[in-house]
Motif scaffolding. Structure first.
Motif, PDB file in Angstrom:
ATOM      1  N   LYS A   7       0.831  -1.205   0.000  1.00  0.00           N
ATOM      2  CA  LYS A   7       0.000   0.000   0.000  1.00  0.00           C
ATOM      3  C   LYS A   7       0.864   1.253   0.000  1.00  0.00           C
ATOM      4  O   LYS A   7       0.574   2.223  -0.712  1.00  0.00           O
ATOM      5  CB  LYS A   7      -0.936  -0.003   1.214  1.00  0.00           C
ATOM      6  CG  LYS A   7      -2.040   1.044   1.108  1.00  0.00           C
ATOM      7  CD  LYS A   7      -3.154   0.771   2.081  1.00  0.00           C
ATOM      8  CE  LYS A   7      -4.299   1.780   1.897  1.00  0.00           C
ATOM      9  NZ  LYS A   7      -5.410   1.529   2.824  1.00  0.00           N
ATOM     10  N   PHE A  10       2.292   1.646  -3.555  1.00  0.00           N
ATOM     11  CA  PHE A  10       1.324   2.083  -4.557  1.00  0.00           C
ATOM     12  C   PHE A  10       0.804   3.492  -4.293  1.00  0.00           C
ATOM     13  O   PHE A  10       0.365   4.170  -5.220  1.00  0.00           O
ATOM     14  CB  PHE A  10       0.178   1.070  -4.654  1.00  0.00           C
ATOM     15  CG  PHE A  10       0.624  -0.237  -5.239  1.00  0.00           C
ATOM     16  CD1 PHE A  10       1.171  -0.281  -6.504  1.00  0.00           C
ATOM     17  CD2 PHE A  10       0.527  -1.401  -4.522  1.00  0.00           C
ATOM     18  CE1 PHE A  10       1.601  -1.472  -7.058  1.00  0.00           C
ATOM     19  CE2 PHE A  10       0.955  -2.600  -5.054  1.00  0.00           C
ATOM     20  CZ  PHE A  10       1.496  -2.634  -6.334  1.00  0.00           C
ATOM     21  N   LEU A  21      -4.571   7.331  -3.457  1.00  0.00           N
ATOM     22  CA  LEU A  21      -4.864   5.919  -3.222  1.00  0.00           C
ATOM     23  C   LEU A  21      -5.816   5.736  -2.049  1.00  0.00           C
ATOM     24  O   LEU A  21      -5.653   6.342  -0.998  1.00  0.00           O
ATOM     25  CB  LEU A  21      -3.561   5.167  -2.941  1.00  0.00           C
ATOM     26  CG  LEU A  21      -3.683   3.671  -2.662  1.00  0.00           C
ATOM     27  CD1 LEU A  21      -4.133   2.925  -3.918  1.00  0.00           C
ATOM     28  CD2 LEU A  21      -2.364   3.104  -2.155  1.00  0.00           C
ATOM     29  N   VAL A  24      -5.846  -1.204  -2.056  1.00  0.00           N
ATOM     30  CA  VAL A  24      -5.115  -2.045  -3.004  1.00  0.00           C
ATOM     31  C   VAL A  24      -5.530  -3.499  -2.804  1.00  0.00           C
ATOM     32  O   VAL A  24      -5.642  -3.965  -1.673  1.00  0.00           O
ATOM     33  CB  VAL A  24      -3.584  -1.949  -2.800  1.00  0.00           C
ATOM     34  CG1 VAL A  24      -2.860  -2.768  -3.854  1.00  0.00           C
ATOM     35  CG2 VAL A  24      -3.114  -0.513  -2.828  1.00  0.00           C
ATOM     36  N   VAL A  39      -6.267  -1.015  -7.817  1.00  0.00           N
ATOM     37  CA  VAL A  39      -6.162   0.085  -6.863  1.00  0.00           C
ATOM     38  C   VAL A  39      -7.413   0.945  -6.942  1.00  0.00           C
ATOM     39  O   VAL A  39      -7.880   1.295  -8.030  1.00  0.00           O
ATOM     40  CB  VAL A  39      -4.899   0.938  -7.115  1.00  0.00           C
ATOM     41  CG1 VAL A  39      -3.648   0.123  -6.854  1.00  0.00           C
ATOM     42  CG2 VAL A  39      -4.857   1.506  -8.522  1.00  0.00           C
ATOM     43  N   THR A  41      -8.980   4.561  -6.168  1.00  0.00           N
ATOM     44  CA  THR A  41      -8.481   5.923  -6.007  1.00  0.00           C
ATOM     45  C   THR A  41      -9.650   6.906  -5.957  1.00  0.00           C
ATOM     46  O   THR A  41     -10.814   6.506  -6.093  1.00  0.00           O
ATOM     47  CB  THR A  41      -7.557   6.319  -7.175  1.00  0.00           C
ATOM     48  OG1 THR A  41      -8.364   6.602  -8.339  1.00  0.00           O
ATOM     49  CG2 THR A  41      -6.562   5.213  -7.506  1.00  0.00           C
TER      50      THR A  41
END
Length: 342
Positions: A7, A10, A21, A24, A39, A41
């Motif tokens: 996490k 990413f 983000l 994930v 992911v 977002t």
């Protein structure tokens, strides 16, 4: 669920794309536990995929490969290829982000079903033909890829024939190879006879003048049937290569030797990119090669390969029926080609 390490990684990656983000989730492939990531977002869900260097037949570094891949993706986007999910570009205009020495790229997440109907397979054939046609005239010269592929197959065939006497003595698999090993050799001999005939040979020699992009890994899991159409995912192996062998691999990887599905896929392909008789001979001959038996034999000889062998054993009769169908398909436009297997 991805762990905290994933996490954090990413979070940095998506920030490069101007996104925030939220969550994930990792997805495994047949070979990798964390092959791709979904992911969430502030702008919706996307796919993030780590890029791994393609080793077979490629001397380029990981960075050189991702640079080349990105250039081909850019060409597809510029030409409006409709079966490519949107490949995101970073705030700085890049096609990937490097984290801990590994390139990662980001695409829209495409939700949908798998191949089912005859129309789905026809659409897949059309998607393949469009890909093989779309960048015509804007690609650098290619090598004689199909000829090179047949050379590799001839080496595999030679190794199979050397291994066969030993494998026939093995318990379990040995019985199958005692019964069908000779047929595998006969299929290969027939294929080589057709491939080495003047017309298909000319097609392979002329291939250098007709470079085309191929997806490289069209399998059932990599085809998504969406309400907006058919999408191909997992573009890591996008490259200039043999369109003829891509047709064959797609048939092998998606149809389960179902002749209705094979017919639909080829029909969809030829609606946009018709194949002349010699090209049909080349495709049907590559399909005829008992590659699965070669792979299974190699695995058994090294103490592995049970999964491939079980698949081979289970599908062999359907495989032979599909080969016969492909022979008939190749004959439909053949009046002046000397060799057609019987």
């Amino acid at each position: 669920m991805a762990n905290r390490f994933h996490k954090a990684r990413f979070k940095t990656i998506v920030r490069n794309y101007g996104l925030q983000l939220h969550n994930v989730k990792s997805y495994a492939s047949l070979y990798k536990p964390n092959a791709a990531f979904r992911v969430s977002t502030d702008e919706g869900d996307f796919l993030i995929k780590p890029f791994y260097r393609r080793k077979i037949g490629n001397k380029l570094t990981t960075k050189q490969q991702i640079v080349r891949l990105s250039s081909y993706i850019q060409k597809l986007k510029e030409h409006g290829y409709p079966h490519l999910p949107n490949w995101l570009v970073t705030k700085s205009g890049g096609y990937w982000v490097t984290q801990s020495g590994r390139p990662y790229y980001m695409m829209e997440w495409v939700e949908g079903g798998q191949l089912q109907s005859e129309q789905d397979y026809e659409n897949l054939g059309s998607a393949l033909a469009t890909l093989h046609n779309i960048c015509k005239g804007s690609l650098p010269p290619m090598s004689r890829c199909t000829r090179n592929q047949t050379k590799l197959f001839k080496m595999q065939d030679i190794l199979f024939r050397r291994r066969l006497p030993t494998i026939r003595k093995r318990k379990g698999a040995g019985k199958w190879f005692n019964e069908h090993g000779g047929h595998c050799i006969k299929l290969a001999n027939e294929a080589w006879g057709a491939i080495d005939a003047p017309e298909p040979k000319h097609i392979m020699e002329e291939e250098i003048n007709h470079p085309a992009l191929i997806h490289g890994d069209v399998t059932s899991p990599n085809v998504i049937i969406h309400s907006n159409g058919l999408f191909l995912i997992d573009w890591d192996q996008l490259r200039i290569d043999s369109t003829y062998y891509e047709i064959v691999k797609t048939l092998l990887n998606t149809t389960n030797y179902n002749q209705v599905q094979i017919d639909a896929l080829l029909r969809g392909y030829e609606q946009l990119k018709p194949l002349i008789p010699a090209e049909r001979v080349l495709v049907s001959s590559l399909f005829r090669l008992p590659v699965e038996a070669w792979i299974a034999a190699r695995g058994i000889a090294s103490g592995r390969g049970s999964r491939v062998f079980r698949l081979l054993e289970r599908t062999w009769d359907a495989r032979l029926s599909a080969i016969q169908w492909m022979d008939e398909w190749a004959r439909r436009q053949l009046s002046d080609i000397a060799f057609v297997p019987h």
